[in-house]
Design an enzyme around this catalytic site. Structure first.
Site, PDB file in Angstrom:
ATOM      1  N   GLU A  69     -28.159   9.335  19.402  1.00  0.00           N
ATOM      2  CA  GLU A  69     -26.949   9.338  20.236  1.00  0.00           C
ATOM      3  C   GLU A  69     -25.821   9.978  19.449  1.00  0.00           C
ATOM      4  OE1 GLU A  69     -25.440   5.038  20.370  1.00  0.00           O
ATOM      5  OE2 GLU A  69     -27.051   5.068  18.888  1.00  0.00           O
ATOM      6  N   LYS A 126     -22.472  10.691  17.382  1.00  0.00           N
ATOM      7  CA  LYS A 126     -21.655   9.905  16.458  1.00  0.00           C
ATOM      8  C   LYS A 126     -20.196  10.157  16.848  1.00  0.00           C
ATOM      9  CE  LYS A 126     -20.983   8.917  11.579  1.00  0.00           C
ATOM     10  NZ  LYS A 126     -19.535   9.023  11.494  1.00  0.00           N
ATOM     11  N   ASP A 134     -16.275  10.212  16.895  1.00  0.00           N
ATOM     12  CA  ASP A 134     -15.251  10.261  15.858  1.00  0.00           C
ATOM     13  C   ASP A 134     -14.040   9.439  16.301  1.00  0.00           C
ATOM     14  OD1 ASP A 134     -14.025  10.896  13.547  1.00  0.00           O
ATOM     15  OD2 ASP A 134     -13.634  12.999  14.035  1.00  0.00           O
ATOM     16  N   TYR A 190     -22.558   0.639  20.777  1.00  0.00           N
ATOM     17  CA  TYR A 190     -23.760   1.210  20.170  1.00  0.00           C
ATOM     18  C   TYR A 190     -24.547   0.256  19.256  1.00  0.00           C
ATOM     19  CZ  TYR A 190     -20.251   2.435  16.596  1.00  0.00           C
ATOM     20  OH  TYR A 190     -19.231   2.415  15.687  1.00  0.00           O
ATOM     21  N   LYS A 240     -25.081  14.960  10.408  1.00  0.00           N
ATOM     22  CA  LYS A 240     -23.770  15.572  10.645  1.00  0.00           C
ATOM     23  C   LYS A 240     -23.871  16.982  11.228  1.00  0.00           C
ATOM     24  CE  LYS A 240     -20.827  12.545   8.961  1.00  0.00           C
ATOM     25  NZ  LYS A 240     -19.684  12.896   8.252  1.00  0.00           N
ATOM     26  N   CYS A 297       2.499  28.751 -16.996  1.00  0.00           N
ATOM     27  CA  CYS A 297       2.648  27.666 -16.023  1.00  0.00           C
ATOM     28  C   CYS A 297       3.866  27.936 -15.136  1.00  0.00           C
ATOM     29  CB  CYS A 297       2.818  26.347 -16.775  1.00  0.00           C
ATOM     30  SG  CYS A 297       3.339  24.998 -15.712  1.00  0.00           S
ATOM     31  N   CYS A 333       6.841  25.277 -15.966  1.00  0.00           N
ATOM     32  CA  CYS A 333       7.612  25.228 -17.215  1.00  0.00           C
ATOM     33  C   CYS A 333       7.539  26.522 -18.027  1.00  0.00           C
ATOM     34  CB  CYS A 333       7.146  24.054 -18.072  1.00  0.00           C
ATOM     35  SG  CYS A 333       5.538  24.338 -18.821  1.00  0.00           S
ATOM     36  N   CYS A 358      -1.878  24.291 -18.266  1.00  0.00           N
ATOM     37  CA  CYS A 358      -0.587  24.524 -18.899  1.00  0.00           C
ATOM     38  C   CYS A 358      -0.603  23.863 -20.274  1.00  0.00           C
ATOM     39  CB  CYS A 358       0.496  23.897 -18.019  1.00  0.00           C
ATOM     40  SG  CYS A 358       2.023  23.591 -18.877  1.00  0.00           S
ATOM     41  N   CYS A 405       6.368  19.752 -19.803  1.00  0.00           N
ATOM     42  CA  CYS A 405       6.231  20.384 -18.490  1.00  0.00           C
ATOM     43  C   CYS A 405       6.564  19.342 -17.422  1.00  0.00           C
ATOM     44  CB  CYS A 405       4.808  20.896 -18.308  1.00  0.00           C
ATOM     45  SG  CYS A 405       4.465  21.407 -16.614  1.00  0.00           S
TER      46      CYS A 405
HETATM   47  S1  IVH Z   1     -24.245   2.679  14.229  1.00  0.00           S
HETATM   48  C1  IVH Z   1     -25.002  -0.595  10.842  1.00  0.00           C
HETATM   49  N1  IVH Z   1     -23.738   4.467  16.070  1.00  0.00           N
HETATM   50  O1  IVH Z   1     -19.848   5.854  12.255  1.00  0.00           O
HETATM   51  C2  IVH Z   1     -24.544   0.738  11.326  1.00  0.00           C
HETATM   52  N2  IVH Z   1     -22.135   4.161  14.349  1.00  0.00           N
HETATM   53  O2  IVH Z   1     -20.198   6.627   9.482  1.00  0.00           O
HETATM   54  C3  IVH Z   1     -23.799   0.683  12.584  1.00  0.00           C
HETATM   55  N3  IVH Z   1     -20.147   5.563  14.573  1.00  0.00           N
HETATM   56  O3  IVH Z   1     -19.233   2.695  10.913  1.00  0.00           O
HETATM   57  C4  IVH Z   1     -23.256   1.974  13.010  1.00  0.00           C
HETATM   58  N4  IVH Z   1     -20.738   6.564  16.431  1.00  0.00           N
HETATM   59  O4  IVH Z   1     -17.871   3.485  12.987  1.00  0.00           O
HETATM   60  C5  IVH Z   1     -23.315   3.870  14.940  1.00  0.00           C
HETATM   61  N5  IVH Z   1     -23.388   5.978  17.775  1.00  0.00           N
HETATM   62  C6  IVH Z   1     -22.967   5.394  16.671  1.00  0.00           C
HETATM   63  C7  IVH Z   1     -21.729   5.716  16.085  1.00  0.00           C
HETATM   64  C8  IVH Z   1     -21.356   5.079  14.919  1.00  0.00           C
HETATM   65  C9  IVH Z   1     -19.795   6.456  15.513  1.00  0.00           C
HETATM   66  C10 IVH Z   1     -19.326   5.242  13.398  1.00  0.00           C
HETATM   67  C11 IVH Z   1     -19.231   3.772  13.058  1.00  0.00           C
HETATM   68  C12 IVH Z   1     -19.834   3.671  11.679  1.00  0.00           C
HETATM   69  C13 IVH Z   1     -19.584   5.047  11.160  1.00  0.00           C
HETATM   70  C14 IVH Z   1     -20.502   5.390  10.010  1.00  0.00           C
END
Ligand code: IVH
Length: 706
Positions: free
Chosen positions: A127, A129, A131, A238, A326, A420, A423, A443, A449
């Site tokens: 799923e 992540k 932000d 989640y 990521k 630098c 100074c 420097c 400095c």
């Molecule tokens: S699971 C025990 N699922 O990302 C782990 N986290 O970098 C529980 N986050 O602390 C996290 N989307 O704040 C999970 N689909 C997702 C998420 C998610 C965003 C965040 C969450 C976590 C952080 C880790």
């Protein structure tokens, strides 16, 4: 940033220890900026780079892992203003995968841990992540009773009333849900809502937000609930915390329940049968990323079967059964207008690119770091070039590429200054311990400095040094600008100054008289308390090059008092060979450090500061003597594997206190090996060499005897 140029496998242990300290400090500053002030000062990509570097160094030098290691911390302790809530189950973080290889490594590790065959099928959920910022919602008997931020993972802020204003947070759950239900997920702001909010803010002449995450955080952590209610916040569920009963056996069944109970589960949630399928889903979402309508920075994968999740458990800050995959950082093209040179505490000259304003991933960018002269050379970046800038989360972006084909004419290469800019003193390249020339130009002006003197003051009062509360970067800048502070000695004279010329304080602060008096009283108390620091902290605070926290501790142990240390080094400066030998005989003290101490104390100005501090009443406290009658006195001990009940740093400090010497590698000189969880090659070697080995429990028994 100098350390990033030295490959991890080339670091000496001393450099590693200094770097780990610098990383811990830098990352904790970034954490405060991100979690507490909702105003990050580095991009996510830069932050990840720091974390990876930290992990790599800890991997190579496990014994140097710090008690405050960023790999064991999640977020920061909440600020006051909100009540505190202790999480019944800690809210943890996630490990990261950056490419397919990392992902395959994750899958292999899991199979190995579960003793499954490589060919076995493991179902994962996948799923986006989100932000945003995570929150935990507690329901008792179907009613929402408490909601909290993550905070430091153990204790969060009580934001119950604010969470109640979110449409995605049901106040009651359907009949038949378990008595205790804790739903966890992410609070975020959608792109269109963010734009509308910023337009309204700017129409009202109020502060606009840099990005949706900051807007969400700023909106949620409002003491006035009405403000939160007026902000368009959303929530995706989640995961969960405490549950009195489990309504499903898999992650996906749990999500289906959450959905049925009225929570919003991400529409792109999916179950995948293998790493390839995960990767495909990742690619699919990456392509659609800009159309989702909210910010995501990757995908999160979790093992679907909950029995496997519990068998896999956690390592320090993150579950073994989940990982964040990521997305690459976002990029934009702009023009390089100029290169500024900034001077740091150690005199390092850092080039900063001044860019024509450009929006990268929704944030306006006008500065980018260029690290050092080598980086400028590597990129061959010239003034007026068109460049590709990259950021992931925020601010301090990087230049990753120069578009040479867009260059007109033959612009001159940037001339890195020989002097630098603060100074005028000569700026030179140090020769490193490995004999190579350091990439950073420094420097040579030392404390004369102004740029260095100010940065050194900031270091002197920082958390790992004298830790003076209420005297942060901002105050130092302010006091500096009014000529109230020039050297550390001045800090201890501030009280006198305030009494002699009280009117000066009214200029230096925007506060009214009452507030001013309160904060000054607090500050003077903190300064007074700082007069008796542990000797090692004091030596570290002096900012002597190459004297990191570990070295400072070694010196403090050997010389016991500040006066003893000063006199020994001075006699070495006067050519006394015996003093030099004494210093060089300390395990962990090498030529570079001897040179560095000679340089420091050979500079009269530095000696004046040390003596000045003694004269104003600074009296560092000696470290407690190591015990010489414990079962491990005089023995060489190695810690390996993961310790679960004590951090590596604590174990090390304890062993040293008990008179043992802690080493990072096993040899025939090793007396004892303490093997924590998943100990590997060191344990094998120790067994081969017939060295005494201990479990963590056996070690704890010894550690608690003295
Ligand atoms: S699971 C025990 N699922 O990302 C782990 N986290 O970098 C529980 N986050 O602390 C996290 N989307 O704040 C999970 N689909 C997702 C998420 C998610 C965003 C965040 C969450 C976590 C952080 C880790």
């Amino acid at each position: 940033m100098k350390w990033r140029t030295v490959p991890v496998d080339k670091l000496t242990s001393e450099q590693a220890s200094e770097e780990l300290m610098a990383l811990a400090q830098e990352m904790s500053e970034h954490d405060v900026a991100y979690y507490q002030n909702d105003d990050p000062n580095v991009s996510d990509a830069d932050y990840d780079a720091l974390r990876l570097r930290n992990e790599a160094i800890e991997g190579r030098f496990p014994a140097l892992k710090r008690a405050d290691s960023p790999s064991d911390t999640v977020g920061v302790v909440p600020e006051s203003g909100f009540g505190k809530i202790q999480h019944s189950v800690p809210m943890l973080s996630l490990g990261n995968a950056f490419d397919l290889q990392d992902l395959e490594g994750f899958d292999t590790r899991i199979k190995r841990f579960l003793s499954l065959d490589e060919s076995e099928i493991i179902s994962y959920t996948s799923e986006p992540k989100i932000d945003g910022l995570s929150a935990s919602l507690r329901y008792e008997n179907g009613v929402f009773i408490k909601g909290a931020t993550r905070g430091d993972g153990q204790v969060g802020e009580d934001i119950t009333e604010n969470l109640k204003t979110l449409r995605d947070v049901p106040i009651t759950l359907p009949k038949g849900v378990p008595d205790i239900v804790e739903i966890r997920g992410e609070v975020y702001m959608a792109h269109d809502d963010f734009e509308t909010l910023n337009r309204q803010q700017s129409d009202k002449g109020r502060k606009t937000f840099a990005n949706p995450r900051n807007a969400a955080a700023g909106s949620l952590r409002q003491l006035d609930t009405k403000i939160t209610a007026s902000r368009p916040l959303k929530f995706f569920a989640y995961t969960w915390g405490e549950m009195s009963e489990m309504p499903g056996d898999t992650q996906s069944e749990m999500m289906a329940c959450f959905d049925a109970w009225g929570f919003t589960v991400n529409p792109d949630f999916k179950v995948c049968e293998n790493v390839d399928a995960l990767n495909k889903h990742w690619q699919d979402i990456e392509e659609r990323r800009s159309m989702l309508g909210y910010d995501i920075d990757g995908m999160v994968y979790k093992i679907d079967r909950l029995d496997w999740q519990s068998r896999l458990g956690f390592v320090s800050r993150a579950p073994r059964w989940a990982i964040a995959h990521k997305f690459p950082a976002e990029k934009a093209i702009t023009k390089l207008l100029d290169i500024d040179i900034q001077v740091g505490r150690t005199g390092a000259l850092t080039p900063v690119a001044k860019l024509k304003k450009v929006t990268v991933g929704g944030v306006e960018v006008s500065n980018a770091t260029l690290h050092n002269a080598d980086e400028i050379k590597r990129l061959d970046v010239r003034l007026n070039d068109y460049v590709v800038v990259q950021r992931a989360g925020d601010v301090i972006p990087q230049i990753v590429e120069v578009l040479v084909e867009k260059r007109t004419g033959e612009p001159h290469a940037f001339q890195f200054p020989d002097n630098c800019p603060a100074c005028g003193a000569l700026a030179f390249h140090e020769i490193r311990a490995d004999g190579e020339q350091d990439a950073v130009r420094r420097c040579s002006g030392g404390l004369s400095c102004p740029a260095q003197a100010k940065e050194r003051l900031k270091h002197f009062v920082s958390r790992s040094a004298l830790d003076i509360d209420g005297l942060g970067d901002k105050q130092i800048d302010e006091f500096w600008s009014y000529d109230l502070l020039r050297t550390p000695v001045d800090i201890f004279k501030l009280y006198q100054l305030a009494n002699e010329a009280p009117e000066i304080w009214l200029y230096t602060s925007g506060k009214n008289k009452g507030q001013l008096k309160d904060s000054l009283t607090k500050l003077f108390r903190a300064i007074e308390q700082a007069k008796n620091p542990d000797l090692d902290r004091f030596l570290f605070a002096l900012g002597i090059r190459h004297v990191g926290e570990t070295t400072a501790r070694l010196l403090a142990r050997r010389y016991k008092t500040l006066e003893g240390f000063r006199d020994a080094i001075l006699s070495m400066c006067n050519g006394n060979e015996e003093s030099k030998e004494e210093l060089a005989s300390i395990d962990g003290v090498g030529d570079t450090m001897v040179e560095s101490l000679l340089t420091f104390f050979g500079e009269p100005h530095n000696l004046d500061i040390v003596n000045g501090l003694i004269n104003v009443g600074v009296a560092p406290v000696s470290l407690p003597e190591a015990e010489n009658n414990t079962p491990i006195s005089g023995k060489i001990i190695v810690f390996t594997g993961t310790l679960t009940r004590m951090t590596r740093a604590e174990a090390k400090a304890r062993a040293e206190m008990m008179g043992a010497k802690v080493s990072g590698s096993v040899s025939d000189k090793t007396d004892i090996l303490v093997a924590g969880e998943s100990a590997g090659s060191k344990l094998k070697k120790a067994v081969e060499l017939g060295i005494e080995t201990m479990t963590e429990d056996e070690w704890l028994e010894i550690a608690s005897t003295a």
